[in-house]
Enzyme design. Structure first.
Site, PDB file in Angstrom:
ATOM      1  N   MET A  61     -17.906 -49.509   5.296  1.00 20.09           N
ATOM      2  CA  MET A  61     -18.784 -48.372   5.476  1.00 20.09           C
ATOM      3  C   MET A  61     -18.276 -47.665   6.735  1.00 20.09           C
ATOM      4  SD  MET A  61     -20.231 -49.774   2.974  1.00 20.09           S
ATOM      5  CE  MET A  61     -21.556 -48.747   2.418  1.00 20.09           C
ATOM      6  N   CYS A  80     -26.425 -43.933  -5.991  1.00 17.53           N
ATOM      7  CA  CYS A  80     -25.384 -43.994  -4.958  1.00 17.53           C
ATOM      8  C   CYS A  80     -24.481 -45.205  -5.148  1.00 17.53           C
ATOM      9  CB  CYS A  80     -26.012 -44.063  -3.563  1.00 17.53           C
ATOM     10  SG  CYS A  80     -27.110 -42.682  -3.226  1.00 17.53           S
ATOM     11  N   THR A 130     -10.609 -17.156   4.864  1.00 19.31           N
ATOM     12  CA  THR A 130      -9.482 -17.100   5.790  1.00 19.31           C
ATOM     13  C   THR A 130      -9.765 -16.093   6.894  1.00 19.31           C
ATOM     14  OG1 THR A 130      -7.155 -16.483   6.012  1.00 19.31           O
ATOM     15  CG2 THR A 130      -8.360 -15.472   4.188  1.00 19.31           C
ATOM     16  N   ASP A 146       0.773  -1.232   0.000  1.00 14.52           N
ATOM     17  CA  ASP A 146       0.000   0.000   0.000  1.00 14.52           C
ATOM     18  C   ASP A 146       0.819   1.306   0.000  1.00 14.52           C
ATOM     19  OD1 ASP A 146      -2.031   1.820   0.222  1.00 14.52           O
ATOM     20  OD2 ASP A 146      -2.768   1.141   2.160  1.00 14.52           O
TER      21      ASP A 146
HETATM   22  N1  3NM Z   1      -5.196 -10.699   0.818  1.00 15.91           N
HETATM   23  P1  3NM Z   1      -3.745 -16.542   4.806  1.00 15.91           P
HETATM   24  S1  3NM Z   1      -6.487 -12.811   1.399  1.00 15.91           S
HETATM   25  C1  3NM Z   1      -3.560 -10.442   2.643  1.00 15.91           C
HETATM   26  O1  3NM Z   1      -7.885 -11.978  -1.089  1.00 15.91           O
HETATM   27  C2  3NM Z   1      -4.647 -11.159   1.978  1.00 15.91           C
HETATM   28  O2  3NM Z   1      -6.659 -10.278  -1.511  1.00 15.91           O
HETATM   29  C3  3NM Z   1      -6.179 -11.477   0.388  1.00 15.91           C
HETATM   30  O3  3NM Z   1      -3.925 -14.993   4.561  1.00 15.91           O
HETATM   31  C4  3NM Z   1      -6.977 -11.212  -0.822  1.00 15.91           C
HETATM   32  O4  3NM Z   1      -2.631 -16.992   3.930  1.00 15.91           O
HETATM   33  C5  3NM Z   1      -5.241 -12.328   2.437  1.00 15.91           C
HETATM   34  O5  3NM Z   1      -3.392 -16.630   6.266  1.00 15.91           O
HETATM   35  C6  3NM Z   1      -4.892 -13.088   3.649  1.00 15.91           C
HETATM   36  O6  3NM Z   1      -5.062 -17.187   4.513  1.00 15.91           O
HETATM   37  C7  3NM Z   1      -4.311 -14.450   3.359  1.00 15.91           C
HETATM   38 MG    MG Z   2      -4.309  -2.628   0.764  1.00 14.79          MG
END
Ligand code: 3NM
Ligand code: MG
Length: 516
Positions: free
Chosen positions: A286, A442, A141, A77
């Site tokens: 199973m 199935c 995440t 950023d």
């Molecule tokens: N950016 P982890 S997801 C920093 O989707 C970041 O742009 C993302 O963290 C995006 O590897 C993310 O622990 C975090 O899941 C990823």
């Molecule tokens: Mg950003």
């Protein structure tokens, strides 16, 4: 900003996080150094909370470490911090400074990456000359709050497909929920026709690890080994006769090897599925408790995940089992029973698809369209409703899903469609009584899984052997004089499956002449 003389290796891209929940009490610079020693190839310093002075202080420490190991350092950023610490570039989220402005400030040699969540973000960044894209969020995440949509490997692949039609060199990494248990599969499943991912980006898989160096080394080695057996297209393009000519040998092999056929299936069909498995020559178990799968996966068999009576516990168990089989590259067949019937089932499909690789997905028209995400009709109950698509549309649908998932897909119905994304076949065997008894779909899954366990070279051929054995046995049973209806059909069907297995063991392939 430094000029980099070498091409950048994006294979293992580390994004940092300094929050207590992920970093804990560790020192970020020490974690990054260990990670770089373990094999991280790019570092992005990402800290959304600290003041500029602190960012610069830590940024300088990371610069010294990455320079020592000849690894690029990018700043999330903040272009000013990137310049202050002499980083190699920046990573820009969609809410950050725009790409053009960053390019003007940092100059042509800087690495500038952009986050892309969808096609239009990807196209804009690629056309604007971004060095690479961070494509995500692949899987849910907890690391990033307010992530946009979860795109899965299907979403990553859509973006890669589009980039490969644009005439420009841009690198790509996937991000979000990636770790050692899924990076191989994500790299594999995301492969577009002419362009794959250059690497994966992770936060918690390294920063939160007890031993970041070992975690990085593990990830690096996983990324380097994309398993061959996941490739569905090991089979040559063959004409139907050549394909069929191999089936008697495969049916015989099943009887000789008697593979374990591990069923995590619904309450309604457990007994029937076990009987079908025995009659074709497999060894059924199973076992619905996921913890057992770790032992069972090592026995060379195949797993059926049939979500016909899904429960929260069941879902957790399926996930453990899928992971255990994926780990040893044991075949996994997914039967998304009633996939479109309820919100819970639609979500379960997504959860399961994001947690593992399925060698084969089988379902009726409604189930397959739901998995593909292009269903237009609300499904009623778990049985197939009225068909809405014509024949070639069905074949296209099956082919599309198989190509997307890089596996084999079977859509059952009066005509069955089977595809590995390249080869697509229509199969017209079977008997009406199969539609009047419970568990016929199935137990076809059970049958195919057993074949996947014995014939690994060509998954489509293995599936075809299972489908033909099953449906021809049904035809034979339906035509027997002692069969008066669905009730008498069931035992006769088991008998005919058994007889085909017996005749195959004696190299008699007369039964296969009914293949249609
Ligand atoms: N950016 P982890 S997801 C920093 O989707 C970041 O742009 C993302 O963290 C995006 O590897 C993310 O622990 C975090 O899941 C990823
Ligand atoms: Mg950003």
């Amino acid at each position: 900003v430094n000029r980099l003389d070498m091409a950048i290796d994006y294979s293992l891209y580390l994004v940092t996080d300094s929050t207590q929940a992920i970093l804990g009490d560790k020192d970020l610079a020490s974690v990054v150094e260990a990670a770089v020693e373990g094999g991280v190839t790019v570092v992005q310093y990402r800290d959304k909370k600290s003041e500029t002075a602190d960012l610069i202080r830590m940024g300088k420490r990371l610069r010294a470490i990455t320079k020592k190991h000849n690894v690029p350092l990018l700043i999330n950023d903040d272009v000013g911090v990137a310049q202050a610490v002499g980083a190699d570039g920046v990573h820009l989220g969609q809410e950050d400074m725009d790409l053009g402005t960053a390019q003007r400030i940092l100059g042509p040699d800087a690495i500038i990456g952009v986050t892309a969540n969808n096609l239009s973000e990807a196209v804009v960044a690629a056309s604007g000359g971004a060095s690479y894209l961070g494509i995500g969020t692949v899987y849910a995440t907890p690391t990033k709050e307010n992530t946009k949509s979860i795109i899965g490997t299907a979403g990553v692949k859509r973006i890669l497909d589009r980039l490969s039609t644009m005439d420009m060199a841009i690198s790509t990494v996937a991000i979000g929920g990636l770790n050692d248990s899924n990076v191989q599969r994500v790299m594999f499943q995301s492969k577009a026709p002419s362009k794959g991912l250059d690497g994966v980006a992770v936060v918690s898989a390294i920063i939160a690890a007890q031993d970041p160096k070992a975690a990085a080394a593990g990830l690096r080695s996983s990324i380097g080994k994309v398993p061959v057996s996941m490739s569905p297209n090991a089979g040559e393009h063959q004409n139907v006769e050549t394909l069929l000519s191999q089936i008697p040998r495969i049916v015989k092999e099943l009887g000789v090897k008697s593979p374990l056929c591990h069923n995590m299936t619904n309450l309604v069909v457990q007994n029937f599925a076990a009987n079908v498995a025995l009659c074709i020559g497999a060894s059924p178990i199973m076992a619905n408790y996921g913890e057992e799968a770790k032992d069972l996966a090592g026995l060379g068999g195949a797993l059926v995940v049939n979500m016909g009576t899904v429960t929260p516990d069941g879902l957790t168990n399926y996930i453990s089992a899928i992971r255990a089989y994926n780990e040893v590259e044991g075949p996994v067949l997914f039967d998304p029973v009633g996939a479109g019937a309820t919100a819970v089932r639609r979500q379960s499909v997504k959860t399961l698809m994001s947690n593992g690789y399925f060698d084969l997905i089988k379902g009726n028209e409604n189930e397959i369209t739901t998995v593909l995400g292009e269903s237009l009709v609300q499904q009623k109950g778990v049985d197939m409703g009225a068909s809405t698509t014509d024949e070639s549309a069905k074949a296209q649908l099956v082919k599309k899903l198989a190509a997307r998932e890089r596996n084999v897909v079977l859509m059952t119905g009066k005509t069955d469609y089977l595809s590995d994304g390249e080869r697509t076949y229509a199969i017209k065997n079977g008997h009406d009584y199969l539609g009047n008894i419970t568990g016929s779909g199935c137990t076809l899954g059970t049958t195919i899984a057993a074949f996947l366990a014995v014939h690994k070279g060509d998954k489509l051929l293995a599936a075809l052997a299972g489908i033909l054995m099953y449906e021809i046995a049904a035809e034979q049973a339906g035509e027997r004089e002692d069969v008066k209806g669905p009730g008498t059909f069931v035992p006769a069907f088991l008998d005919q499956l058994y007889r085909i297995a017996q005749s195959a063991s004696k190299d008699d392939s007369e039964w296969l002449r009914a293949a249609n």
